[in-house]
Design a protein around this motif. Structure first.
Motif, PDB file in Angstrom:
ATOM      1  N   LEU A   1      78.911 134.560 119.813  1.00 39.33           N
ATOM      2  CA  LEU A   1      79.975 135.503 119.486  1.00 39.33           C
ATOM      3  C   LEU A   1      81.064 135.395 120.553  1.00 39.33           C
ATOM      4  O   LEU A   1      80.766 135.210 121.735  1.00 39.33           O
ATOM      5  CB  LEU A   1      79.407 136.925 119.452  1.00 39.33           C
ATOM      6  CG  LEU A   1      80.350 138.077 119.107  1.00 39.33           C
ATOM      7  CD1 LEU A   1      80.711 138.041 117.630  1.00 39.33           C
ATOM      8  CD2 LEU A   1      79.671 139.410 119.457  1.00 39.33           C
ATOM      9  N   PHE A   2      82.330 135.517 120.145  1.00 44.37           N
ATOM     10  CA  PHE A   2      83.418 135.501 121.124  1.00 44.37           C
ATOM     11  C   PHE A   2      84.471 136.537 120.758  1.00 44.37           C
ATOM     12  O   PHE A   2      84.593 136.950 119.598  1.00 44.37           O
ATOM     13  CB  PHE A   2      84.062 134.110 121.223  1.00 44.37           C
ATOM     14  CG  PHE A   2      84.871 133.727 120.018  1.00 44.37           C
ATOM     15  CD1 PHE A   2      86.230 134.018 119.939  1.00 44.37           C
ATOM     16  CD2 PHE A   2      84.277 133.068 118.947  1.00 44.37           C
ATOM     17  CE1 PHE A   2      86.980 133.666 118.828  1.00 44.37           C
ATOM     18  CE2 PHE A   2      85.014 132.715 117.825  1.00 44.37           C
ATOM     19  CZ  PHE A   2      86.369 133.014 117.769  1.00 44.37           C
ATOM     20  N   ALA A   3      85.247 136.945 121.759  1.00 47.77           N
ATOM     21  CA  ALA A   3      86.342 137.894 121.540  1.00 47.77           C
ATOM     22  C   ALA A   3      87.399 137.699 122.618  1.00 47.77           C
ATOM     23  O   ALA A   3      87.078 137.328 123.759  1.00 47.77           O
ATOM     24  CB  ALA A   3      85.830 139.333 121.567  1.00 47.77           C
ATOM     25  N   ARG A   4      88.648 137.948 122.254  1.00 47.78           N
ATOM     26  CA  ARG A   4      89.757 137.933 123.204  1.00 47.78           C
ATOM     27  C   ARG A   4      90.688 139.100 122.909  1.00 47.78           C
ATOM     28  O   ARG A   4      90.903 139.453 121.746  1.00 47.78           O
ATOM     29  CB  ARG A   4      90.586 136.649 123.095  1.00 47.78           C
ATOM     30  CG  ARG A   4      90.016 135.392 123.723  1.00 47.78           C
ATOM     31  CD  ARG A   4      91.078 134.310 123.682  1.00 47.78           C
ATOM     32  NE  ARG A   4      90.686 133.060 124.310  1.00 47.78           N
ATOM     33  CZ  ARG A   4      90.187 132.006 123.652  1.00 47.78           C
ATOM     34  NH1 ARG A   4      90.019 132.080 122.326  1.00 47.78           N
ATOM     35  NH2 ARG A   4      89.876 130.890 124.292  1.00 47.78           N
ATOM     36  N   VAL A   5      91.287 139.654 123.964  1.00 53.61           N
ATOM     37  CA  VAL A   5      92.435 140.539 123.838  1.00 53.61           C
ATOM     38  C   VAL A   5      93.458 140.097 124.865  1.00 53.61           C
ATOM     39  O   VAL A   5      93.096 139.652 125.962  1.00 53.61           O
ATOM     40  CB  VAL A   5      92.075 142.029 124.045  1.00 53.61           C
ATOM     41  CG1 VAL A   5      91.168 142.523 122.931  1.00 53.61           C
ATOM     42  CG2 VAL A   5      91.419 142.252 125.400  1.00 53.61           C
ATOM     43  N   SER A   6      94.734 140.184 124.530  1.00 57.14           N
ATOM     44  CA  SER A   6      95.780 139.757 125.473  1.00 57.14           C
ATOM     45  C   SER A   6      97.045 140.557 125.222  1.00 57.14           C
ATOM     46  O   SER A   6      97.279 141.075 124.121  1.00 57.14           O
ATOM     47  CB  SER A   6      96.049 138.258 125.339  1.00 57.14           C
ATOM     48  OG  SER A   6      96.395 137.918 124.008  1.00 57.14           O
TER      49      SER A   6
END
Length: 455
Positions: A329-334
């Motif tokens: 599982l992966f996630a990003r916020v920017s």
């Protein structure tokens, strides 16, 4: 378009423990181990890759369009890149890397009309005609901080041999900032993983690069088995999405810092990365462009109000977690402040993504990869007002704007071919509100076929 290039390599200086053999990571194409012991010490490293992507979207019916809109109707587009990865060990702890590259073809609508663009390979292509250019040429020096060692395998831009487990490293020359920062085992490489720009990198990170995706500068690394700190100072292009880097370092430069922590959750490895950046260049302020347009009665144009010394700051959080033997599982916020114009990556001021990747082990295809992800992109109030007034950036501009978040879903399946050095990947993307415009919501259905060869 100016999207910094992503080398499909093991991150230089990475001490993140290797992903288990059956895990869902596809940072590089799956293939059989080298029977000649890829970890044996060598002086040279030589590799090659070629990637071809054909992409098509459905016909659209939209009430209006601008110069940078996604075309309502167009034929399928083909892009390709070929890269030679040459590495040479020089002396203890030092190596030099040289990457000539050829790129050609085109993205849909000239890689415009969608902020989270659908083909991550088109950013290297400034001219549809095939062109040969220097992608990377940099020196890497590693200074050991102890006697414990690991083994680097022969890989792209990595010479096989022993390497310190704890060290300080200096990298100087021409490279892509994304070679070192914002890595993610499941979502970082458009040659083997997700194609969308805002899935391969943090959408809000307007990181330094010329049109083809490269910059010049230095990266400094402090590396331990469970923690890594990186700092880079690099050049910016002379103009937004420009091909030429600005060597007037005092007035144009970019600084990037990232902290990486490896952890284990119920015995499953995870990694979290926190990134911050500050860019300085002759950017225009969106509000200034709007005020000038109001005085002149013309449409706003950022190129008329650029001024040296403007900045853009932002941050990103990037996480990956193995949740089963074959699934990750992966996630990003920017986020960036969005007051000044986008300069190098793409017109996204804030972004969030979430995805899942699995190997094909459960259906007796252990070298295959299946990935699915969602991403939502947005822009600042100043950026919205500029586009709504008829302004153009270098990626998007419909001549008007009925603002809505740009929403993208992507699914791909990578079939490992019998050669174990190639893969073919059908890919589907659904785009809602392309370029943040509800009036042109479509939705857009994008279908692609990717062929990747590496040895």
């Amino acid at each position: 378009m100016a999207l910094p290039a992503v080398a499909q390599v093991t991150p230089p200086g990475s001490t993140t423990p290797a992903t288990p053999p059956n895990a869902a990571s596809a940072q590089e194409p799956a293939h059989l181990p080298n029977p000649n012991d890829p970890g044996a010490p060598r002086k040279w490293s030589l590799h090659f890759q070629q990637t071809l992507i054909s992409q098509w979207h459905n016909n659209l019916t939209t009430p209006y369009s601008g110069d940078y809109s996604l075309a309502d109707r167009e034929s399928a587009k083909l892009s390709f890149t070929s890269t030679l990865f040459i590495g040479r060990r020089l002396w203890q702890g030092a190596a030099v890397y040289f990457n000539p590259e050829v790129a050609g073809g085109s993205g849909l609508s000239g890689a415009r009309g969608i902020a989270g663009f659908t083909n991550g390979e088109t950013f290297r292509i400034g001219d549809p005609a095939p062109n040969l250019y220097l992608a990377r040429l940099y020196l890497r020096q590693v200074f050991a901080l102890g006697t414990a060692t690991d083994v680097d395998l022969d890989d792209l831009n990595q010479v096989a041999g022993p390497t310190p487990r704890r060290y300080f490293a200096v990298n100087v020359g021409k490279f892509s900032t994304a070679d070192f920062f914002d890595q993610n085992s499941y979502s970082h490489d458009p040659r083997t993983q997700f194609l969308n720009w805002s899935l391969m990198s943090a959408g809000g990170w307007d990181y330094a690069a010329n049109t083809r995706g490269y910059t010049v500068g230095g990266v400094f690394e402090y590396v331990t088995p469970g923690f890594t700190a990186r700092l880079a100072s690099t050049l910016m292009p002379t103009e937004a999405n420009g091909p030429t880097l600005d060597f007037h370092y005092g007035t144009a430069h970019a600084e990037t810092v990232e902290l990486t922590k490896v952890y284990h959750l119920r015995g499953r490895q995870g990694t979290i990365r926190a990134l911050g950046f500050r860019n300085v260049a002759a950017m225009a302020t969106y509000n200034t462009a709007i005020r000038l347009a109001q005085l002149t009665g013309e449409q706003p144009d950022v190129t008329l109000v650029r001024r040296a010394g403007h900045t853009k700051i932002g941050f990103g959080l990037n996480a990956e977690q193995e949740i089963a033997k074959n699934v990750g599982l992966f996630a990003r916020v920017s986020y960036n402040d969005g007051k000044n114009e986008t300069w190098a990556f793409t017109e996204i001021d804030h972004s969030a993504s979430l995805g899942l990747v699995s190997t094909g082990d459960r259906w007796q295809r252990p070298d295959d990869r299946l990935g699915a992800a969602l991403v939502v992109n947005g822009i600042s109030p100043e950026h919205r007002a500029y586009l709504a007034a008829g302004g153009y950036g270098f990626i998007v501009g419909d001549g008007a704007l009925n603002y809505g978040l740009e929403q993208i879903g992507e699914v791909y399946y990578s079939f490992a071919l019998p050669t174990y050095h190639a893969s073919i990947s059908p890919d589907y993307q659904l785009v809602i509100n392309p370029a943040y415009n509800r009036d042109r919501s479509g939705p857009v259905h994008v279908v692609a076929l990717r062929l990747h060869v590496e040895f």
